[in-house]
Design a protein around this motif. Structure first.
Motif, PDB file in Angstrom:
ATOM      1  N   ALA A  30      15.062 -13.334  11.820  1.00 21.72           N
ATOM      2  CA  ALA A  30      14.910 -14.342  10.789  1.00 21.72           C
ATOM      3  C   ALA A  30      15.844 -15.645  10.751  1.00 21.72           C
ATOM      4  O   ALA A  30      15.275 -16.742  10.403  1.00 21.72           O
ATOM      5  N   HIS A  31      17.187 -15.434  11.198  1.00 14.47           N
ATOM      6  CA  HIS A  31      17.916 -16.533  11.396  1.00 14.47           C
ATOM      7  C   HIS A  31      17.421 -17.568  12.495  1.00 14.47           C
ATOM      8  O   HIS A  31      17.788 -18.763  12.189  1.00 14.47           O
ATOM      9  N   ALA A  32      16.961 -17.108  13.447  1.00 16.51           N
ATOM     10  CA  ALA A  32      16.649 -17.782  14.669  1.00 16.51           C
ATOM     11  C   ALA A  32      15.317 -18.508  14.558  1.00 16.51           C
ATOM     12  O   ALA A  32      15.322 -19.770  15.171  1.00 16.51           O
ATOM     13  N   ALA A  33      14.317 -18.089  14.180  1.00 16.61           N
ATOM     14  CA  ALA A  33      13.052 -18.762  14.231  1.00 16.61           C
ATOM     15  C   ALA A  33      13.070 -19.934  13.020  1.00 16.61           C
ATOM     16  O   ALA A  33      13.345 -19.757  12.018  1.00 16.61           O
ATOM     17  N   GLN A  34      12.750 -20.959  13.316  1.00 20.01           N
ATOM     18  CA  GLN A  34      12.717 -22.203  12.558  1.00 20.01           C
ATOM     19  C   GLN A  34      11.818 -22.127  11.471  1.00 20.01           C
ATOM     20  O   GLN A  34      11.788 -22.647  10.718  1.00 20.01           O
ATOM     21  N   THR A  35      10.591 -21.544  12.095  1.00 15.78           N
ATOM     22  CA  THR A  35       9.542 -21.564  10.829  1.00 15.78           C
ATOM     23  C   THR A  35       8.911 -20.024  11.365  1.00 15.78           C
ATOM     24  O   THR A  35       8.364 -19.762  12.401  1.00 15.78           O
TER      25      THR A  35
END
Length: 356
Positions: free
Chosen positions: A312-317
Motif C-alpha cells: 500500500a505504501h509503495a505503489a504510487q497509484t
C-alpha cells in the motif's frame, strides 16, 4: 618460497588498493586538474575491475550508484563499506542530489510520459494514461480485467508517443520493449495478436518480438528476474515492466502468521528494487495484485489486496477493479498522491480494452 594466505578482509582491502591505484594513476595524467565526475570510472576507488563488476550488475551510471545502498555495492563489487560509502557520496555530489525546488520538480514531472490503456475513459481517470517513473497497482478479484490490462499495455507502449505509446517518431527510432513477468502462467500471445490488430500502425509479429516474457516459479526466481531487468534496462530500450501478479508466490510460500514478518520484509526489499529501476530508467511498472477476504467484516467490501501496508505504501497509484454487467468492468482510484477518488467504466472485448 614463502606462501602467504590472505583472509577475506585482507583480499578486499588489497583489491580496493589496486583499484584506487589504477584510478589515481589515471588522475595524475590530467596535469593536476580537478577530476570531473562524469561516469562510474571517475568515482574514487573504482578501477577497471570494479567498474566491470558494477556494469555487469546494472550499476553503470552515476544515478544507479547514487541510488544504491552500501550493502548492495559491497555484495556486488566486493568492496569495503568505506569505499562503497565514498562512491555513493561522490556520485550524489556529482549529480547534485540535494534539495530541489518544487518548481523544478514540476518541470521534471511535465517530462514524464503516459501510456494509453486503450480506453479513453480509463485514460482520463489517470489524467492521460499510466505514467512512467512510477509503480501502478491494479488489484481485484478474478475476472476483473487485471491480466487483460497488462496485455493491452504491452501492445500500446509500442505505439508512437502522439498515439499514446512510448515510441519516438522517425524511421530509425528504436522499438520500445515490454517485460512481462508471469507468475501465474496467464500470459497468452494470442491475446497480444488480437489486440495489436486493432492498430493499423502496428505489426502483430513485431509487437510479439518486443515483449520479453519471463515465466516465474517462486519468489527467489521473481527477485532474480527483476535484478536482470535492472541490468538490461541500462542498455535496452525498456519502457514497461509488467508483474502479473506481484504477490502470488509470496502468498503461496509464506503460510501462517509465523512467517508474516519474513514475507513482508522480503516483499518490501523486492518492491524497493522495482521502484529503483522505475526511477533510474524512467519506465513504467504495472503490477497486478490478488485480494483476500476478511471474514470478520460484516459491512462494506470484505476483500482487501494482498501485501498489507508494504504494498500500500509503495505503489504510487492503486486501482481497484470490480465486475459489472456483462463484459463491463469498473476501475476506481483507491489511492494516489495526485488523482482524486473516482471511477471509470471500460469493457473487455476480443480486440482488447475499449470504452463501453
Amino acid at each position: 618460497m614463502r606462501i602467504v594466505t590472505l583472509s577475506m578482509e585482507d583480499e578486499l582491502e588489497l583489491m580496493e588498493l589496486i583499484d584506487e591505484e589504477e584510478t589515481d594513476n589515471g588522475t595524475e595524467q590530467k596535469s593536476g586538474k580537478e577530476k570531473k565526475i562524469e561516469a562510474i570510472n571517475d568515482l574514487p576507488g573504482v578501477g577497471p575491475t570494479t567498474a566491470k563488476k558494477l556494469s555487469e550488475n546494472g550499476y553503470d551510471s552515476l544515478m544507479s550508484v547514487a541510488a544504491a545502498s552500501v550493502a548492495q555495492l559491497t555484495s556486488i563489487a566486493s568492496l569495503g563499506e568505506k569505499t562503497a560509502q565514498k562512491m555513493i557520496e561522490t556520485a550524489r555530489l556529482a549529480l547534485n542530489l540535494s534539495f530541489t525546488s518544487a518548481e523544478k520538480i514540476l518541470d521534471q514531472r511535465h517530462k514524464l510520459l503516459r501510456i494509453t490503456t486503450g480506453s479513453q475513459a480509463l485514460d482520463e481517470l489517470f489524467r492521460g494514461g499510466v505514467e512512467t517513473n512510477s509503480l501502478t497497482e491494479f488489484y481485484g478479484e478474478f475476472r476483473t480485467g487485471k491480466t487483460q490490462l497488462a496485455h493491452q499495455m504491452c501492445v500500446t507502449i509500442q505505439l508512437l508517443r502522439e498515439e499514446g505509446g512510448l515510441k519516438e517518431a522517425g524511421k530509425k527510432s528504436e522499438p520500445v520493449k515490454a517485460i512481462y513477468i508471469d507468475t501465474e502462467g496467464t500470459f497468452r500471445p494470442e491475446r497480444i495478436i488480437a489486440m495489436a490488430q486493432r492498430y493499423p500502425s502496428l505489426d502483430p509479429q513485431e509487437v510479439l518480438k518486443n515483449i520479453l516474457v519471463g515465466r516465474c516459479y517462486n519468489t527467489d526466481h521473481q527477485i532474480a528476474l527483476i535484478d536482470k531487468v535492472g541490468k538490461d534496462s541500462q542498455s535496452e530500450n525498456i519502457g514497461l515492466i509488467i508483474i502479473d501478479s506481484l504477490t502470488s508466490h509470496f502468498r503461496a510460500e509464506y503460510i501462517g502468521r509465523g512467517t508474516l514478518a519474513e514475507r513482508q520484509q522480503k516483499l518490501n526489499q523486492h518492491i524497493h528494487a522495482i521502484l529503483r529501476i522505475a526511477e533510474v530508467s524512467n519506465l513504467a511498472v504495472v503490477a497486478t495484485n490478488q485480494v483476500h477476504a476478511k471474514p470478520d467484516q460484516f459491512f462494506g467490501d470484505p476483500t482487501a489486496p494482498v501485501g498489507g501496508h508494504v504494498v500500500a505504501h509503495a505503489a504510487q497509484t492503486r486501482v481497484m477493479l470490480r465486475k459489472s454487467k456483462g463484459n463491463r468492468r469498473i476501475a476506481r482510484i483507491a489511492d494516489s498522491p495526485l488523482l482524486p477518488e473516482s471511477e471509470a467504466v471500460f469493457t473487455i472485448t476480443e480486440e482488447g480494452i475499449f470504452d463501453p
